[in-house]
Design a protein around this motif. Structure first.
Motif, PDB file in Angstrom:
ATOM      1  N   GLU A  96       0.519   7.804   8.884  1.00 22.28           N
ATOM      2  CA  GLU A  96       1.649   6.648   9.090  1.00 22.28           C
ATOM      3  C   GLU A  96       2.922   7.212   9.381  1.00 22.28           C
ATOM      4  O   GLU A  96       3.724   6.948  10.003  1.00 22.28           O
ATOM      5  CB  GLU A  96       1.533   5.505   8.192  1.00 22.28           C
ATOM      6  CG  GLU A  96       0.296   4.516   8.183  1.00 22.28           C
ATOM      7  CD  GLU A  96       0.360   3.679   7.058  1.00 22.28           C
ATOM      8  OE1 GLU A  96       0.061   2.436   7.354  1.00 22.28           O
ATOM      9  OE2 GLU A  96       0.433   4.067   5.878  1.00 22.28           O
ATOM     10  N   HIS A 136       0.852  -1.247   0.012  1.00 22.75           N
ATOM     11  CA  HIS A 136      -0.078  -0.010   0.105  1.00 22.75           C
ATOM     12  C   HIS A 136       0.911   1.012   0.054  1.00 22.75           C
ATOM     13  O   HIS A 136       2.038   1.225   0.310  1.00 22.75           O
ATOM     14  CB  HIS A 136      -0.752  -0.025   1.197  1.00 22.75           C
ATOM     15  CG  HIS A 136      -0.118   0.318   2.503  1.00 22.75           C
ATOM     16  ND1 HIS A 136       1.079  -0.202   2.880  1.00 22.75           N
ATOM     17  CD2 HIS A 136      -0.546   1.400   3.326  1.00 22.75           C
ATOM     18  CE1 HIS A 136       1.482   0.407   3.882  1.00 22.75           C
ATOM     19  NE2 HIS A 136       0.460   1.224   4.404  1.00 22.75           N
ATOM     20  N   GLU A 137       0.308   2.253  -0.412  1.00 29.71           N
ATOM     21  CA  GLU A 137       0.824   3.533  -0.040  1.00 29.71           C
ATOM     22  C   GLU A 137       1.113   4.045   1.213  1.00 29.71           C
ATOM     23  O   GLU A 137       0.144   3.968   1.928  1.00 29.71           O
ATOM     24  CB  GLU A 137       0.245   4.627  -1.225  1.00 29.71           C
ATOM     25  CG  GLU A 137       0.224   4.239  -2.610  1.00 29.71           C
ATOM     26  CD  GLU A 137      -0.449   5.288  -3.435  1.00 29.71           C
ATOM     27  OE1 GLU A 137      -0.940   6.498  -2.881  1.00 29.71           O
ATOM     28  OE2 GLU A 137      -0.541   5.175  -4.648  1.00 29.71           O
ATOM     29  N   ARG A 153       4.202   5.766  -5.798  1.00 30.07           N
ATOM     30  CA  ARG A 153       4.278   6.072  -4.488  1.00 30.07           C
ATOM     31  C   ARG A 153       4.496   4.951  -3.447  1.00 30.07           C
ATOM     32  O   ARG A 153       5.318   4.766  -2.682  1.00 30.07           O
ATOM     33  CB  ARG A 153       3.024   6.842  -3.761  1.00 30.07           C
ATOM     34  CG  ARG A 153       3.310   7.375  -2.551  1.00 30.07           C
ATOM     35  CD  ARG A 153       2.130   8.190  -2.042  1.00 30.07           C
ATOM     36  NE  ARG A 153       2.225   8.660  -0.747  1.00 30.07           N
ATOM     37  CZ  ARG A 153       2.622   9.771  -0.213  1.00 30.07           C
ATOM     38  NH1 ARG A 153       3.296  10.543  -1.043  1.00 30.07           N
ATOM     39  NH2 ARG A 153       2.827  10.108   1.130  1.00 30.07           N
ATOM     40  N   LYS A 154       3.753   3.567  -3.907  1.00 29.91           N
ATOM     41  CA  LYS A 154       4.033   2.626  -3.185  1.00 29.91           C
ATOM     42  C   LYS A 154       5.147   1.868  -3.451  1.00 29.91           C
ATOM     43  O   LYS A 154       5.438   0.756  -2.548  1.00 29.91           O
ATOM     44  CB  LYS A 154       2.877   1.521  -3.553  1.00 29.91           C
ATOM     45  CG  LYS A 154       2.803   1.019  -5.003  1.00 29.91           C
ATOM     46  CD  LYS A 154       1.450   0.190  -5.123  1.00 29.91           C
ATOM     47  CE  LYS A 154       1.424  -0.205  -6.680  1.00 29.91           C
ATOM     48  NZ  LYS A 154       0.221  -1.154  -6.673  1.00 29.91           N
ATOM     49  N   ASN A 200       0.637   6.446   3.740  1.00 31.21           N
ATOM     50  CA  ASN A 200      -0.104   7.942   4.121  1.00 31.21           C
ATOM     51  C   ASN A 200       0.518   8.577   4.961  1.00 31.21           C
ATOM     52  O   ASN A 200       1.448   8.431   5.825  1.00 31.21           O
ATOM     53  CB  ASN A 200      -1.691   7.594   4.475  1.00 31.21           C
ATOM     54  CG  ASN A 200      -1.670   6.796   5.767  1.00 31.21           C
ATOM     55  OD1 ASN A 200      -0.903   7.291   6.682  1.00 31.21           O
ATOM     56  ND2 ASN A 200      -2.614   5.916   5.894  1.00 31.21           N
ATOM     57  N   ALA A 260       3.531  15.419   1.037  1.00 28.50           N
ATOM     58  CA  ALA A 260       1.985  15.840   0.977  1.00 28.50           C
ATOM     59  C   ALA A 260       1.939  17.387   0.955  1.00 28.50           C
ATOM     60  O   ALA A 260       0.935  17.975   0.589  1.00 28.50           O
ATOM     61  CB  ALA A 260       1.222  14.934   1.828  1.00 28.50           C
TER      62      ALA A 260
END
Length: 335
Positions: free
Chosen positions: A41, A35-36, A104-105, A38, A259
């Motif tokens: 996390e 998963h990416e 990103r992942k 976030n 981000a």
């Protein structure tokens, strides 16, 4: 056995600790390709790394064999310098991932091995730098002049004028001796592909080329950051540990900053001021050599010896960093 002023067991314990933390980071936080990562996390991971670094600093404060309180302050100042300068690193990483089209992942895989390579390179550079400073103290004056130059360059640097990472010298050299594919193969650095004759051969993926560029980019950043840490401490153990603990949390910090990168457009000016400050701090402590050089060319400079206390340095660096980030956010929101 004593190495760079510290017993061998202390170095072994430190590197074992670093290795354990890297394994924990890879196994617990990575979850390769699932998963990416976030922002939530990433912030938790960043908090964990900062907490571990502060615990190590507390260990220095209570158990360091000489001048423990001063050494703990030096560690904090070195950690903050390296952490702040590494933020510029992260924005370059963001540009590289965008250029090479890395999803990103899969970015965490490149960052993990990039940081591992950086730890090895920084260790070599710091040991070499410490040996050089111990033998030729005047080298610190050259470090100071170089930091003044790189700090001033921060103000003249244009983010829009980025070179082509694909034309990196190391990348071009690698491509001369090893085949490269333009196709992504998930989180693999090397895969087998058929050539024009139908024969299977190993080829490097864009993921590995990105890693190669990140490693060579880190060498350039190390040239700035390592001399800067020498401005607050000449103890090789403090310089090395503060540098490496700052680097260890880079992967988590990257995903936290990625981000909100657009809000920190003025951060580079703060970093430029920090570099100029530590450069001046170094030169102020080199008065003996500067006066001798002046006498050699017929000038009587009589420059006094000025030592800026480490606590003042820590406060100044922290203040500039917070102010530049705060102004960046404020001006970006108004824009």
């Amino acid at each position: 056995m004593i190495i760079m002023g510290m017993p061998l067991w202390a170095w072994i314990v430190f590197y074992v600790l670093v290795f354990v933390m890297l394994v924990i980071d890879l196994k617990m936080f990575a979850r390769k390709g699932e998963h990416e990562v976030n922002v939530g996390e990433a912030l938790k991971m960043t908090g964990v790394w900062i907490g571990v670094s502060l615990l190590f600093c507390a260990g220095i404060y209570f158990f360091y064999p000489v001048d423990a309180h001063e050494k703990a302050t030096e560690f904090l100042a070195g950690y903050l310098i390296e952490k702040s300068l590494s933020m510029d690193n992260l924005f370059v990483f963001l540009m590289l991932f965008s250029f090479f089209g890395i999803e990103r992942k899969y970015q965490h895989e490149v960052l993990f091995w990039g940081i591992f390579g950086a730890l090895v390179l920084r260790s070599v550079f710091i040991f070499a730098g410490a040996a050089m400073v111990e033998r030729f103290e005047w080298v610190l004056g050259l470090f100071g002049l170089f930091l003044l130059y790189t700090g001033a360059k921060m103000f003249a640097h244009d983010d829009e004028q980025q070179g082509d990472p694909g034309n990196n010298f190391i990348v071009r050299l690698f491509k001369r001796f090893f085949p490269v594919t333009d196709k992504m193969h998930e989180d693999h650095f090397f895969v087998k592909e058929a050539n024009k004759k139908g024969t299977l051969r190993w080829v490097a993926t864009p993921l590995f080329i990105t890693l190669l560029v990140i490693e060579t980019t880190d060498v350039a950043f190390a040239v700035d950051s390592i001399p800067a840490v020498f401005s607050v401490s000449r103890d090789p153990f403090i310089v090395l540990t503060s540098n490496i603990f700052a680097i260890l949390g880079l992967r988590a910090l990257y995903f936290a900053l990625a981000a909100v990168a657009k809000y920190f457009t003025y951060l580079k000016y703060g970093l430029g001021i920090i570099l100029i400050f530590v450069g001046i701090k170094m030169l102020l402590a080199m008065n003996e050599y500067i006066n001798a050089l002046g006498s050699y060319v017929g000038l009587q400079l009589n420059m006094p010896h000025i030592e800026v206390p480490t606590l003042w340095s820590l406060a100044f660096i922290f203040g500039v960093l917070v102010l530049s980030m705060g102004l960046s956010v404020l001006i970006s929101k108004k824009s």
